[in-house]
Motif scaffolding. Structure first.
Motif, mmCIF file in Angstrom:
data_model
loop_
_atom_site.group_PDB
_atom_site.id
_atom_site.type_symbol
_atom_site.label_atom_id
_atom_site.label_comp_id
_atom_site.label_asym_id
_atom_site.label_seq_id
_atom_site.Cartn_x
_atom_site.Cartn_y
_atom_site.Cartn_z
ATOM 1 N N HIS A 86 0.827 -1.204 0.000
ATOM 2 C CA HIS A 86 0.000 0.000 0.000
ATOM 3 C C HIS A 86 0.865 1.260 0.000
ATOM 4 O O HIS A 86 2.021 1.236 0.424
ATOM 5 C CB HIS A 86 -0.934 0.009 1.218
ATOM 6 C CG HIS A 86 -0.206 0.056 2.539
ATOM 7 N ND1 HIS A 86 0.327 1.214 3.057
ATOM 8 C CD2 HIS A 86 0.088 -0.930 3.425
ATOM 9 C CE1 HIS A 86 0.911 0.960 4.211
ATOM 10 N NE2 HIS A 86 0.788 -0.341 4.467
ATOM 11 N N LYS A 87 0.310 2.355 -0.447
ATOM 12 C CA LYS A 87 1.035 3.624 -0.442
ATOM 13 C C LYS A 87 1.065 4.188 0.981
ATOM 14 O O LYS A 87 0.096 4.113 1.709
ATOM 15 C CB LYS A 87 0.367 4.620 -1.391
ATOM 16 C CG LYS A 87 0.491 4.228 -2.854
ATOM 17 C CD LYS A 87 -0.127 5.286 -3.748
ATOM 18 C CE LYS A 87 0.029 4.895 -5.219
ATOM 19 N NZ LYS A 87 -0.573 5.919 -6.123
ATOM 20 N N GLY A 88 2.197 4.773 1.352
ATOM 21 C CA GLY A 88 2.363 5.306 2.704
ATOM 22 C C GLY A 88 2.954 4.266 3.630
ATOM 23 O O GLY A 88 3.174 3.109 3.252
ATOM 24 N N LYS A 89 3.213 4.682 4.861
ATOM 25 C CA LYS A 89 3.825 3.784 5.833
ATOM 26 C C LYS A 89 2.782 2.932 6.543
ATOM 27 O O LYS A 89 1.649 3.357 6.748
ATOM 28 C CB LYS A 89 4.622 4.586 6.865
ATOM 29 C CG LYS A 89 5.898 5.200 6.306
ATOM 30 C CD LYS A 89 6.730 5.821 7.415
ATOM 31 C CE LYS A 89 8.051 6.353 6.871
ATOM 32 N NZ LYS A 89 8.897 6.930 7.934
ATOM 33 N N ARG A 100 9.268 1.485 5.920
ATOM 34 C CA ARG A 100 9.571 2.481 4.908
ATOM 35 C C ARG A 100 8.334 2.845 4.112
ATOM 36 O O ARG A 100 7.357 2.090 4.076
ATOM 37 C CB ARG A 100 10.681 1.950 3.985
ATOM 38 C CG ARG A 100 12.013 1.771 4.714
ATOM 39 C CD ARG A 100 13.014 1.045 3.834
ATOM 40 N NE ARG A 100 12.631 -0.342 3.635
ATOM 41 C CZ ARG A 100 13.072 -1.086 2.628
ATOM 42 N NH1 ARG A 100 13.879 -0.568 1.714
ATOM 43 N NH2 ARG A 100 12.707 -2.353 2.522
ATOM 44 N N ASP A 101 8.378 3.975 3.464
ATOM 45 C CA ASP A 101 7.215 4.479 2.740
ATOM 46 C C ASP A 101 6.878 3.602 1.539
ATOM 47 O O ASP A 101 7.709 3.390 0.650
ATOM 48 C CB ASP A 101 7.502 5.915 2.274
ATOM 49 C CG ASP A 101 6.273 6.604 1.717
ATOM 50 O OD1 ASP A 101 5.174 6.334 2.206
ATOM 51 O OD2 ASP A 101 6.417 7.421 0.793
ATOM 52 N N SER A 102 5.650 3.083 1.517
ATOM 53 C CA SER A 102 5.095 2.328 0.384
ATOM 54 C C SER A 102 5.841 1.036 0.073
ATOM 55 O O SER A 102 5.754 0.511 -1.040
ATOM 56 C CB SER A 102 5.064 3.218 -0.871
ATOM 57 O OG SER A 102 4.358 4.420 -0.613
ATOM 58 N N ILE A 103 6.585 0.519 1.042
ATOM 59 C CA ILE A 103 7.298 -0.748 0.892
ATOM 60 C C ILE A 103 6.884 -1.646 2.056
ATOM 61 O O ILE A 103 6.549 -1.177 3.125
ATOM 62 C CB ILE A 103 8.830 -0.533 0.892
ATOM 63 C CG1 ILE A 103 9.225 0.422 -0.239
ATOM 64 C CG2 ILE A 103 9.579 -1.850 0.742
ATOM 65 C CD1 ILE A 103 10.706 0.723 -0.302
ATOM 66 N N GLY A 104 6.920 -2.952 1.851
ATOM 67 C CA GLY A 104 6.558 -3.876 2.916
ATOM 68 C C GLY A 104 7.403 -3.701 4.158
ATOM 69 O O GLY A 104 8.378 -2.951 4.171
ATOM 70 N N ILE A 105 7.088 -4.422 5.202
ATOM 71 C CA ILE A 105 7.716 -4.240 6.502
ATOM 72 C C ILE A 105 9.093 -4.903 6.552
ATOM 73 O O ILE A 105 9.241 -6.091 6.281
ATOM 74 C CB ILE A 105 6.809 -4.816 7.598
ATOM 75 C CG1 ILE A 105 5.433 -4.151 7.529
ATOM 76 C CG2 ILE A 105 7.424 -4.629 8.974
ATOM 77 C CD1 ILE A 105 4.389 -4.816 8.395
ATOM 78 N N GLY A 106 10.118 -4.121 6.922
ATOM 79 C CA GLY A 106 11.472 -4.638 7.038
ATOM 80 C C GLY A 106 12.385 -4.057 5.976
ATOM 81 O O GLY A 106 12.021 -3.135 5.252
ATOM 82 N N ALA A 107 13.587 -4.610 5.864
ATOM 83 C CA ALA A 107 14.564 -4.171 4.870
ATOM 84 C C ALA A 107 15.218 -5.398 4.260
ATOM 85 O O ALA A 107 15.363 -6.434 4.916
ATOM 86 C CB ALA A 107 15.616 -3.285 5.524
ATOM 87 N N GLY A 108 15.615 -5.311 2.989
ATOM 88 C CA GLY A 108 16.125 -6.478 2.296
ATOM 89 C C GLY A 108 15.035 -7.524 2.181
ATOM 90 O O GLY A 108 15.240 -8.695 2.473
#
Length: 208
Positions: A86-89, A100-108
């Motif tokens: 979804h768009k936004g956090k 992060r904004d408009s990205i799933g939860i976590g990094a990598g």
């Protein structure tokens, strides 16, 4: 019961129905993937804690996704970038923004969208936070699967329409299976609401 309450109850009912359906489909896909990857407990988990060198998704995580993809009706996939979430956090149960904004939860991470609109995000986690953040006593690094049951629609909140599942040696397990310490609007954990998954599936309602 007021009209807004009735509407909310119906929305929750639809979210739970989609959550149960996609949990079942995803679980079966993961079980089948063991034919190629071996038993869950033997998998090499990335446990990157962030983006791999050069950005994108870790190789082992992509390998898992490639094995489960044939069992899923995927219409779009995104390697640690916007377009499948979804768009936004995302918000936690306290209403605080996470990720992060408009990205799933976590990094990598790896994110994909199903034909019914459901968004799913895969992240890797070490053992340190499994108990506190996800209510699990599992003691090996693993993958967390976040299922956003109503996709791009609001409220885009952990424990309301976004639910966490943990890959263990017993398969894909709902977060909160061992304790639901983070299933509390007053919880100060970063992913408050994450351990509500087991409660919601067991009770068939969202009443916190």
């Amino acid at each position: 019961m007021t009209l807004p309450s009735l509407i909310q109850k119906q929305n929750d009912k639809e979210i739970i129905a989609k959550l149960k359906k996609n949990y079942s489909i995803l679980s079966q896909a993961l079980i089948k993937s063991q034919l190629e990857l071996g038993f869950f407990e033997t998998w090499e988990i990335d446990n990157s804690g962030g983006n791999p060198e050069g950005g994108g998704t870790p190789a082992n995580m992509k390998n898992v996704y490639e094995r489960i993809r044939p069992e899923l009706k995927v219409i779009k996939e995104c390697e640690d970038k916007t377009g499948c979430w979804h768009k936004g956090k995302t918000k936690n149960l306290r209403g605080k923004e996470v990720g992060r904004d408009s990205i799933g939860i976590g990094a990598g991470i790896f994110i994909f969208k199903l034909a019914d609109g459901t968004n799913i995000s895969i992240d890797d986690h070490g053992t340190t936070n499994l108990k506190e953040l996800f209510g699990s006593n599992y003691n090996k690094p693993t993958y967390i699967f976040w299922i956003d049951a109503n996709g791009d629609k609001k409220p885009n909140t952990i424990g309301r329409d976004i639910f966490a599942f943990i890959l263990t040696n017993k398969g894909l397990i709902p977060a909160g299976i061992d304790n639901n310490i983070a299933c509390d609007p007053k919880s100060t954990t970063v992913y408050s609401g994450s351990s509500c998954t087991a409660k919601v599936l067991a009770e068939g309602k969202i009443d916190y």
